[in-house]
Design an enzyme around this catalytic site. Structure first.
Site, short mmCIF file in Angstrom:
data_model
loop_
_atom_site.label_atom_id
_atom_site.label_comp_id
_atom_site.label_asym_id
_atom_site.label_seq_id
_atom_site.Cartn_x
_atom_site.Cartn_y
_atom_site.Cartn_z
N HIS A 2 -1.74 14.70 15.51
CA HIS A 2 -2.01 13.29 15.78
C HIS A 2 -0.75 12.65 16.35
O HIS A 2 0.28 13.29 16.48
CB HIS A 2 -2.53 12.56 14.54
CG HIS A 2 -1.58 12.52 13.38
ND1 HIS A 2 -1.15 13.64 12.71
CD2 HIS A 2 -0.99 11.46 12.74
CE1 HIS A 2 -0.35 13.28 11.72
NE2 HIS A 2 -0.24 11.96 11.73
N HIS A 55 5.43 13.28 13.89
CA HIS A 55 4.77 14.51 14.29
C HIS A 55 5.00 14.82 15.77
O HIS A 55 4.72 15.94 16.20
CB HIS A 55 3.27 14.44 14.01
CG HIS A 55 2.94 14.29 12.57
ND1 HIS A 55 2.43 15.32 11.80
CD2 HIS A 55 3.09 13.24 11.72
CE1 HIS A 55 2.26 14.90 10.57
NE2 HIS A 55 2.67 13.64 10.49
N ASP A 80 -1.86 15.45 8.57
CA ASP A 80 -1.85 14.50 7.46
C ASP A 80 -3.23 14.23 6.89
O ASP A 80 -3.42 13.22 6.20
CB ASP A 80 -1.23 13.18 7.92
CG ASP A 80 0.28 13.24 8.07
OD1 ASP A 80 0.86 14.31 7.79
OD2 ASP A 80 0.88 12.23 8.47
#
Length: 262
Positions: A62, A67, A137
């Site tokens: 995402h 990230h 996540d």
């Protein structure tokens, strides 16, 4: 760095930032090296140099900065391909290849499935490569991500999808949140013997400087409070105690609210 060998690849795991994990997927009999959710470029470059292997791909679950922050520098250094969700294409830095459930990436002959898992963000995806799940996540050790852009019903549906995977599937999530998550889990599910065993095991692992990740789907189903509503006995007991109808989505939603305020 910790390494886990699968049939067609080896996963190298190392910490980054405060509590992130970055994974390098080293494909056997190939020059392919894939970084999963590179929160930073420096540590990825270090391990690539240490291994003597060039980074060829980045896969993002995402768009959140912790990230994707390494995407630009790594692409500049290694000329690697950046892969991410088509639904999140406008928010993933340096994206080259948008993917979806119906259009998974093709990398070195690997069996890669894309799972679309909205809830934490609207465009969140996971990558299932053989028996390894890279879930960002959505699912954590003993927990799940906060619901920022989706709805509780979406998140519950996404977690249900993961719970249907083979129990031995390794869960490579993006953060070391397990012990705080398990402390909360004990307030929800205090009589769960499997949970108590996990707390003891994972507490010792952290004391020894070892990660609690990867876990497995079976372990999460047995101990993760956000998957426990799948157990009818737990769900019924929780709903009765909370004073609402037997409904797994409502139970999940209430547990998520409790965790937000824990």
């Amino acid at each position: 760095m910790w390494s886990y060998r699968h049939q067609n690849f080896t996963v190298h795991q190392f910490p980054a930032l405060k509590d992130n994990y970055i994974y390098l997927i080293d494909v056997h009999n190939s020059e392919t090296l894939i970084a999963v959710d590179p929160a930073e470029a420096v540590s990825v470059s270090h391990y690539c140099n240490e291994m003597g292997v060039k980074l060829t791909h980045i896969i993002n679950t995402h768009h959140h900065w912790d990230h994707t922050d390494g995407n630009k520098a790594l692409k500049q250094k290694f000329d690697c391909l950046v892969i991410g969700a088509a639904d999140d294409a406008h928010r993933i830095p340096e994206l080259d290849i948008p993917v979806s459930e119906h259009a998974p990436p093709e990398i070195a002959g690997l069996n890669i499935k894309v799972l679309e898992l909205p809830g934490h963000t609207s465009g969140h995806i996971a990558y299932l490569i053989d028996d390894a799940l890279f879930c960002g996540d959505v699912l954590f050790g003993g927990g799940c991500g906060r619901i920022f852009e989706g709805t509780p019903a979406q998140m519950w549906s996404s977690l249900n999808q993961l719970a249907q995977l083979v129990g031995s599937t390794k869960v490579y999530c993006a953060h070391e949140y397990t012990l705080p998550n398990l402390r909360f889990a004990l307030t929800v599910d205090p009589d769960n013997k499997a949970l108590i065993e996990r707390i003891n095991h994972d507490s010792q692992a952290r004391m020894d400087g070892q990660p609690t990740i990867p876990s497995t789907i079976a372990l999460e189903v047995a101990t993760n409070p956000f998957l426990r509503p799948l157990n009818r006995t737990f769900c019924s007991h929780y709903a009765k105690h909370a004073g609402f109808a037997l409904n797994a989505t409502l139970v999940f939603t209430d547990i998520r609210k409790r965790k937000d305020n824990f």
